[in-house]
Write a protein that holds these residues in place. Structure first.
Motif, PDB file in Angstrom:
ATOM      1  N   GLU A  63      -3.186   0.075   8.725  1.00 19.73           N
ATOM      2  CA  GLU A  63      -2.957   0.271   6.671  1.00 19.73           C
ATOM      3  C   GLU A  63      -2.993   1.317   6.772  1.00 19.73           C
ATOM      4  OE1 GLU A  63      -5.504  -0.563   9.263  1.00 19.73           O
ATOM      5  OE2 GLU A  63      -5.735  -2.886   8.937  1.00 19.73           O
ATOM      6  N   GLU A  64      -3.118   2.563   7.116  1.00 25.03           N
ATOM      7  CA  GLU A  64      -2.008   3.707   6.150  1.00 25.03           C
ATOM      8  C   GLU A  64      -0.763   3.609   6.503  1.00 25.03           C
ATOM      9  OE1 GLU A  64      -2.198   7.864   8.104  1.00 25.03           O
ATOM     10  OE2 GLU A  64      -4.347   7.713   6.745  1.00 25.03           O
ATOM     11  N   LEU A  65      -0.033   2.779   7.636  1.00 25.69           N
ATOM     12  CA  LEU A  65       1.324   2.856   7.312  1.00 25.69           C
ATOM     13  C   LEU A  65       1.685   1.742   6.057  1.00 25.69           C
ATOM     14  CD1 LEU A  65       4.400   2.856   8.763  1.00 25.69           C
ATOM     15  CD2 LEU A  65       3.141   0.899  10.220  1.00 25.69           C
ATOM     16  N   VAL A  69       4.347   2.393   3.405  1.00 26.15           N
ATOM     17  CA  VAL A  69       5.038   1.224   2.774  1.00 26.15           C
ATOM     18  C   VAL A  69       5.918   1.688   1.972  1.00 26.15           C
ATOM     19  CG1 VAL A  69       6.246  -1.008   3.391  1.00 26.15           C
ATOM     20  CG2 VAL A  69       5.583   0.165   5.784  1.00 26.15           C
ATOM     21  N   LEU A  70       4.401   0.253   1.368  1.00 26.47           N
ATOM     22  CA  LEU A  70       4.304   0.422  -0.072  1.00 26.47           C
ATOM     23  C   LEU A  70       4.375   1.390  -1.061  1.00 26.47           C
ATOM     24  CD1 LEU A  70       0.838  -2.153  -0.364  1.00 26.47           C
ATOM     25  CD2 LEU A  70       3.372  -2.854  -0.033  1.00 26.47           C
ATOM     26  N   GLU A  71       3.500   2.627  -0.749  1.00 29.66           N
ATOM     27  CA  GLU A  71       4.663   4.100  -1.387  1.00 29.66           C
ATOM     28  C   GLU A  71       6.186   4.017  -1.628  1.00 29.66           C
ATOM     29  OE1 GLU A  71       3.708   8.196  -1.946  1.00 29.66           O
ATOM     30  OE2 GLU A  71       2.009   7.344  -0.567  1.00 29.66           O
ATOM     31  N   GLN A  72       6.771   3.833  -0.726  1.00 26.80           N
ATOM     32  CA  GLN A  72       8.040   3.891  -0.308  1.00 26.80           C
ATOM     33  C   GLN A  72       8.793   3.665  -0.875  1.00 26.80           C
ATOM     34  OE1 GLN A  72      10.254   3.497   3.433  1.00 26.80           O
ATOM     35  NE2 GLN A  72      11.232   5.849   3.145  1.00 26.80           N
ATOM     36  N   ARG A  73       8.481   1.387  -1.099  1.00 23.40           N
ATOM     37  CA  ARG A  73       9.124   0.677  -1.607  1.00 23.40           C
ATOM     38  C   ARG A  73       8.972   1.092  -3.645  1.00 23.40           C
ATOM     39  NH1 ARG A  73      10.143  -4.550   0.249  1.00 23.40           N
ATOM     40  NH2 ARG A  73      10.804  -2.648   1.747  1.00 23.40           N
ATOM     41  N   GLY A  74       7.964   1.239  -3.781  1.00 27.01           N
ATOM     42  CA  GLY A  74       6.863   1.485  -5.185  1.00 27.01           C
ATOM     43  C   GLY A  74       8.307   1.980  -6.028  1.00 27.01           C
ATOM     44  N   PHE A 120       3.740  -6.283  -3.024  1.00 24.58           N
ATOM     45  CA  PHE A 120       2.975  -5.909  -3.506  1.00 24.58           C
ATOM     46  C   PHE A 120       1.709  -7.030  -3.638  1.00 24.58           C
ATOM     47  CE2 PHE A 120       6.188  -3.405  -4.695  1.00 24.58           C
ATOM     48  CZ  PHE A 120       5.179  -1.828  -4.481  1.00 24.58           C
ATOM     49  N   ILE A 121       1.380  -7.640  -3.831  1.00 29.19           N
ATOM     50  CA  ILE A 121       0.773  -8.722  -4.405  1.00 29.19           C
ATOM     51  C   ILE A 121       0.446  -9.295  -2.963  1.00 29.19           C
ATOM     52  CG2 ILE A 121       0.671 -11.450  -4.898  1.00 29.19           C
ATOM     53  CD1 ILE A 121       3.123 -10.791  -7.424  1.00 29.19           C
ATOM     54  N   LYS A 122       1.535  -9.612  -1.992  1.00 29.77           N
ATOM     55  CA  LYS A 122       0.149 -10.365  -0.844  1.00 29.77           C
ATOM     56  C   LYS A 122       0.133  -8.728  -0.018  1.00 29.77           C
ATOM     57  CE  LYS A 122       5.079 -12.025   0.700  1.00 29.77           C
ATOM     58  NZ  LYS A 122       6.208 -11.861   2.012  1.00 29.77           N
ATOM     59  N   ALA A 123       0.643  -7.133  -0.134  1.00 30.43           N
ATOM     60  CA  ALA A 123      -1.636  -6.135   0.579  1.00 30.43           C
ATOM     61  C   ALA A 123      -2.329  -7.055  -0.114  1.00 30.43           C
ATOM     62  CB  ALA A 123      -0.431  -5.364  -0.178  1.00 30.43           C
ATOM     63  N   GLN A 131     -11.452  -1.204  -1.414  1.00 23.01           N
ATOM     64  CA  GLN A 131     -11.416  -0.151  -0.641  1.00 23.01           C
ATOM     65  C   GLN A 131     -10.280   0.083   0.455  1.00 23.01           C
ATOM     66  OE1 GLN A 131     -13.773   2.220  -0.901  1.00 23.01           O
ATOM     67  NE2 GLN A 131     -14.515   0.993  -2.616  1.00 23.01           N
ATOM     68  N   ASP A 132     -10.185  -1.568   0.944  1.00 22.93           N
ATOM     69  CA  ASP A 132      -8.667  -1.128   1.749  1.00 22.93           C
ATOM     70  C   ASP A 132      -7.269  -0.719   1.220  1.00 22.93           C
ATOM     71  OD1 ASP A 132     -10.054  -3.188   3.212  1.00 22.93           O
ATOM     72  OD2 ASP A 132      -9.345  -4.795   2.679  1.00 22.93           O
ATOM     73  N   LEU A 133      -7.175   0.465   2.058  1.00 25.83           N
ATOM     74  CA  LEU A 133      -5.343   1.217   1.452  1.00 25.83           C
ATOM     75  C   LEU A 133      -4.540   0.362   1.495  1.00 25.83           C
ATOM     76  CD1 LEU A 133      -5.185   3.836   4.526  1.00 25.83           C
ATOM     77  CD2 LEU A 133      -5.759   4.294   2.175  1.00 25.83           C
TER      78      LEU A 133
END
Length: 145
Positions: A63-65, A69-74, A120-123, A131-133
């Motif tokens: 979940e941290e990975l 990934v989402l932060e880098q993509r954003g 992001f929508i997938k996540a 509470q999920d990262l």
């Protein structure tokens, strides 16, 4: 850069940072094509060509990975979109150029053969608990838009 499965090329100087970038790139590509829950850690490790110890040196959990990934993509999306808008300044003859640049960017993104839907929508859909990262990272990006 349009939101595609290919992450931006890493710019690193240390071996540890390079391995982290390889993990992020491999995970991002796999998650984009197959989804988050469908991709196991062993699949990410095989694609990245790194050991499990390397993964857990950089990320405490899958979940941290995903959140990384989402932060880098954003960040990549924000940078690319800002550059696209800056390259299309409003003029008296074309005052709508900046907004048209946004739509051009979006069209390029969804037409890319590497685009497999919004990560992001997938996540948010695969991790429904607030509470999920991964969900928190997705919500943070969507709020920043």
């Amino acid at each position: 850069m349009p939101e595609t499965s290919s992450l931006p090329a890493p710019v690193t100087t240390s071996g540890a940072s390079a391995k982290r970038d390889v993990l992020l790139r491999a995970a991002g590509e796999l998650f984009a094509r197959q989804g988050y829950r469908a991709v196991g850690i062993d699949t990410v490790l095989a694609a990245a060509g790194v050991a499990k110890m390397t993964l857990y040196k950089h990320f405490r959990s899958k979940e941290e990975l995903i959140a990384a990934v989402l932060e880098q993509r954003g960040d990549a999306i924000a940078t690319d979109l800002s550059e696209r808008i800056a390259a299309a300044p409003a003029t008296p003859s074309n005052p709508g150029a900046p907004i048209l640049a946004v739509f051009d960017w979006l069209a390029d993104a969804v037409r890319s053969p590497e685009f497999h839907g919004c990560l992001f929508i997938k996540a948010a859909s695969e991790y429904p608990d607030p509470q999920d990262l991964p969900r928190q990272a997705a919500v943070a990006f969507k709020k920043s838009c």
